[in-house]
Scaffold this motif. Structure first.
Motif, mmCIF file in Angstrom:
data_model
loop_
_atom_site.group_PDB
_atom_site.id
_atom_site.type_symbol
_atom_site.label_atom_id
_atom_site.label_comp_id
_atom_site.label_asym_id
_atom_site.label_seq_id
_atom_site.Cartn_x
_atom_site.Cartn_y
_atom_site.Cartn_z
ATOM 1 N N HIS A 245 0.962 -1.316 -0.006
ATOM 2 C CA HIS A 245 0.083 -0.320 -0.072
ATOM 3 C C HIS A 245 0.791 1.276 -0.094
ATOM 4 O O HIS A 245 1.148 2.007 1.149
ATOM 5 N N GLN A 246 1.501 1.479 -1.315
ATOM 6 C CA GLN A 246 2.533 2.521 -1.150
ATOM 7 C C GLN A 246 1.800 3.939 -0.924
ATOM 8 O O GLN A 246 2.585 4.969 -0.445
ATOM 9 N N SER A 247 0.703 4.131 -1.437
ATOM 10 C CA SER A 247 -0.105 5.182 -1.145
ATOM 11 C C SER A 247 -0.444 5.685 0.280
ATOM 12 O O SER A 247 -0.900 6.856 0.446
ATOM 13 N N LEU A 248 -0.480 4.790 1.092
ATOM 14 C CA LEU A 248 -0.732 5.011 2.485
ATOM 15 C C LEU A 248 0.586 5.316 3.293
ATOM 16 O O LEU A 248 1.591 4.674 2.917
ATOM 17 N N TRP A 249 0.422 5.866 4.312
ATOM 18 C CA TRP A 249 1.360 5.849 5.457
ATOM 19 C C TRP A 249 1.024 5.111 6.538
ATOM 20 O O TRP A 249 0.170 5.330 7.174
ATOM 21 N N ILE A 250 1.790 4.031 6.832
ATOM 22 C CA ILE A 250 1.417 2.870 7.656
ATOM 23 C C ILE A 250 2.586 3.037 9.080
ATOM 24 O O ILE A 250 3.765 3.048 8.781
ATOM 25 N N SER A 251 1.996 3.040 10.170
ATOM 26 C CA SER A 251 2.921 3.001 11.312
ATOM 27 C C SER A 251 2.363 2.024 12.199
ATOM 28 O O SER A 251 1.433 1.427 12.099
ATOM 29 N N ASP A 252 3.386 1.708 13.347
ATOM 30 C CA ASP A 252 2.709 0.851 14.355
ATOM 31 C C ASP A 252 3.006 1.189 15.758
ATOM 32 O O ASP A 252 3.681 2.405 15.951
ATOM 33 N N TRP A 253 2.731 0.494 16.563
ATOM 34 C CA TRP A 253 2.692 1.096 18.110
ATOM 35 C C TRP A 253 3.967 1.322 18.653
ATOM 36 O O TRP A 253 4.311 1.971 19.479
ATOM 37 N N THR A 254 4.921 0.520 18.022
ATOM 38 C CA THR A 254 6.375 0.547 18.421
ATOM 39 C C THR A 254 6.951 1.955 18.003
ATOM 40 O O THR A 254 7.756 2.559 18.688
ATOM 41 N N MET A 255 6.565 2.316 16.929
ATOM 42 C CA MET A 255 7.075 3.460 16.334
ATOM 43 C C MET A 255 6.438 4.753 17.329
ATOM 44 O O MET A 255 7.281 5.910 17.440
ATOM 45 N N GLU A 256 5.427 4.630 17.547
ATOM 46 C CA GLU A 256 4.659 5.775 18.133
ATOM 47 C C GLU A 256 5.183 5.955 19.657
ATOM 48 O O GLU A 256 5.362 7.019 20.204
ATOM 49 N N ASN A 257 5.900 4.901 20.178
ATOM 50 C CA ASN A 257 6.311 4.830 21.544
ATOM 51 C C ASN A 257 7.717 4.603 21.604
ATOM 52 O O ASN A 257 8.115 3.818 22.558
ATOM 53 N N SER A 258 8.522 4.666 20.572
ATOM 54 C CA SER A 258 9.930 4.214 20.375
ATOM 55 C C SER A 258 10.688 4.816 21.494
ATOM 56 O O SER A 258 11.651 4.092 22.013
ATOM 57 N N ASN A 259 10.347 6.016 22.048
ATOM 58 C CA ASN A 259 11.558 6.526 22.941
ATOM 59 C C ASN A 259 11.395 5.959 24.241
ATOM 60 O O ASN A 259 12.326 5.699 25.074
ATOM 61 N N TYR A 260 9.976 5.477 24.555
ATOM 62 C CA TYR A 260 9.759 5.127 26.011
ATOM 63 C C TYR A 260 10.420 3.546 25.922
ATOM 64 O O TYR A 260 11.245 3.234 26.839
ATOM 65 N N PHE A 261 10.130 2.847 24.952
ATOM 66 C CA PHE A 261 10.698 1.418 25.127
ATOM 67 C C PHE A 261 12.188 1.389 24.832
ATOM 68 O O PHE A 261 12.857 0.659 25.504
ATOM 69 N N ARG A 262 12.847 2.355 24.193
ATOM 70 C CA ARG A 262 14.192 2.432 24.053
ATOM 71 C C ARG A 262 14.916 2.751 25.254
ATOM 72 O O ARG A 262 15.773 2.131 25.644
ATOM 73 N N ALA A 263 14.318 3.678 26.049
ATOM 74 C CA ALA A 263 14.759 4.015 27.368
ATOM 75 C C ALA A 263 14.634 2.810 28.334
ATOM 76 O O ALA A 263 15.679 2.460 29.174
ATOM 77 N N VAL A 264 13.489 2.309 28.223
ATOM 78 C CA VAL A 264 13.382 0.854 29.111
ATOM 79 C C VAL A 264 14.339 0.003 28.863
ATOM 80 O O VAL A 264 14.909 -0.738 29.720
ATOM 81 N N GLN A 265 14.899 -0.075 27.618
ATOM 82 C CA GLN A 265 15.636 -1.225 27.052
ATOM 83 C C GLN A 265 17.116 -0.825 27.492
ATOM 84 O O GLN A 265 17.854 -1.909 27.993
ATOM 85 N N ILE A 266 17.461 0.340 27.539
ATOM 86 C CA ILE A 266 18.819 0.780 27.792
ATOM 87 C C ILE A 266 18.941 0.416 29.540
ATOM 88 O O ILE A 266 19.946 0.287 30.013
ATOM 89 N N GLU A 267 17.754 0.847 30.074
ATOM 90 C CA GLU A 267 17.849 0.832 31.768
ATOM 91 C C GLU A 267 17.913 -0.506 32.048
ATOM 92 O O GLU A 267 18.998 -0.875 32.935
ATOM 93 N N LYS A 268 17.179 -1.483 31.371
ATOM 94 C CA LYS A 268 17.530 -2.970 31.584
ATOM 95 C C LYS A 268 18.652 -3.379 31.378
ATOM 96 O O LYS A 268 19.263 -4.228 32.154
ATOM 97 N N ARG A 269 19.444 -3.053 30.434
ATOM 98 C CA ARG A 269 20.902 -3.313 30.099
ATOM 99 C C ARG A 269 21.823 -2.725 30.961
ATOM 100 O O ARG A 269 22.693 -3.547 31.472
ATOM 101 N N MET A 270 21.562 -1.629 31.534
ATOM 102 C CA MET A 270 22.554 -1.031 32.462
ATOM 103 C C MET A 270 22.323 -1.719 33.738
ATOM 104 O O MET A 270 23.401 -1.826 34.708
ATOM 105 N N MET A 271 21.099 -1.996 34.244
ATOM 106 C CA MET A 271 21.004 -2.677 35.449
ATOM 107 C C MET A 271 21.428 -4.171 35.545
ATOM 108 O O MET A 271 22.269 -4.574 36.489
#
Length: 413
Positions: A245-271
């Motif tokens: 569907h090239q004419s549509l702009w498609i996103s998913d929930w991980t893109m909309e909340n990427s900053n949060y989950f990236r921060a959680v993943q970094i925190e988990k690795r550091m812990m």
């Protein structure tokens, strides 16, 4: 197990009257490894639990995948909806209209994201209806201009069920005085609570047709919300849909909340890294205890050498001793850590009742109880790291024992 290296190595791990202090240090090393493993498994499980809880609450409101048109406007959306639902992983869809708005009531104003929905279809892609604390989504009927607010948003405005709020949107009317925002009065017919501040204090739901009129979209919508079989596979599904569907702009929930989950993943690795140091410290104590054992057993080592024991056999004896401490400590830590991780909520609740103190206040945190999710991969990782560190800790003391010269060791005996 019947070789003399095993017999002597296991014998050295048991406390004796003459070398009780050395055995105490060995026991302390074993306990240190176990405590480090327990702490690491428990913390990782709690972080997994928090991530699962937040992810679940996000998916109660956010769509797994959503498709929209350019400029936030999708025309002939029924055709796009029909083709999107042909994907085998898509199980439900719902159209929506979304825009910014300013809510006003008796002097109180709050900005909000206004989302137009079809209640029956929305219930198929999200579980917001199960979080209603007053009223119902079904009260959103075309032409009645009703609104469902997040509980925190309603509290900030000072409104309840049946009250009127005024919604102003930036798409205004041109007047001789300039651009003037449009206003519309809405009746509050429902309140919801997700326990996520960004939604509870910033989301207002209205009927889809009312939102189309309000934002002057005609028959167009902002996009289509999709529910798929596995939310964790949303990035893969999004890529597949975007390719077809090239004419549509498609996103998913991980893109909309990427900053949060990236921060959680970094925190988990550091812990994980920080808590692994606890196991490392226990392994360092294991080095100390083995070095003291080697020093204390120099005469025994010399006698074994004179009886024909090779340097390799001496090395095996102390590797076995250190490995036994590491294996027992790791097994105890894995067992107790897994048990604690599965029951950490009950343990925290017990101490909260004992101390009459709430560790996670629902007024401050997103959740009121400590969640936990034990992943087999985390347990295997922690156990492997602990065993590797314990084995590495045995190498230098064992090598030093194998290099002892019998004549030098027996000179002053």
């Amino acid at each position: 197990m019947n070789s003399f290296e095993w017999l002597i190595g296991l014998r050295y791990t048991r406390a004796k009257r003459r070398n009780g202090f050395i055995s105490f240090i060995s026991a302390a090393s074993m306990a240190g490894i176990a405590l480090g493993v327990i702490a690491l498994i428990t913390v990782l499980s709690v972080m997994n639990g928090f991530q699962r809880e937040i992810r679940g609450r996000i998916l109660e409101v956010a769509s797994h995948v959503q498709a929209g048109g350019e400029g936030g406007r999708l025309a002939r959306w029924q055709e796009a909806d029909a083709t999107l639902k042909q994907h085998p992983d898509v199980i439900a869809s719902a159209p929506y209209v979304q825009g910014q708005g300013l809510l006003w009531h008796e002097g109180a104003t709050q900005g909000a994201m206004v989302r137009g929905i079809v209640p029956k279809l929305e219930e198929q892609v999200a579980g917001l209806g199960s979080h209603m604390v007053g009223g119902s989504l079904d009260a959103l009927k075309t032409g009645e201009f009703n609104v469902v607010l997040g509980q925190e948003l309603a509290r900030a405005l000072g409104v309840g069920l049946g009250d009127k709020v005024t919604l102003a949107i930036p798409q205004g009317n041109i007047t001789p005085a300039g651009m003037m925002p449009r206003f519309r009065s809405f009746t509050v017919v429902g309140l919801f609570r997700i326990d996520m501040y960004q939604y509870d204090a910033g989301l207002a739901l209205v009927d889809l047709a009312d939102a189309q009129k309000l934002y002057r979209l005609g028959e167009d919508i902002s996009g289509i919300r999709l529910k798929i079989t596995d939310p964790l596979a949303a990035p893969t599904v999004r890529e597949t849909l975007q390719a077809s569907h090239q004419s549509l702009w498609i996103s998913d929930w991980t893109m909309e909340n990427s900053n949060y989950f990236r921060a959680v993943q970094i925190e988990k690795r550091m812990m994980s890294l920080i808590l692994t140091l606890i196991v490392g410290i226990a392994a360092f104590n294991l080095v100390s205890s083995l070095v003291m054992t080697v020093t204390d057993k120099q005469a025994d080592i010399a006698i074994l050498r004179t009886l024909g024991a090779s340097p390799g056999s001496i090395l095996k004896i102390f590797v076995i001793q250190g490995a036994t401490i590491g294996i027992v400590g790791t097994l105890v830590g894995v067992l107790c850590g897994t048990l604690l991780a599965y029951n950490v909520g009950a343990v925290v609740s017990f101490f909260e009742g004992l101390l009459n103190f709430k560790i996670l206040s629902p007024q401050v945190y997103l959740i009121s109880s400590v969640p936990s999710e034990v992943l087999v991969g985390d347990v295997v990782f922690v156990g492997t790291v602990s065993l590797v560190l314990a084995f590495l800790a045995t190498l230098y003391p064992s090598w030093r024992a194998a290099r002892i010269n019998p004549a030098e060791a027996l000179r002053y005996e």
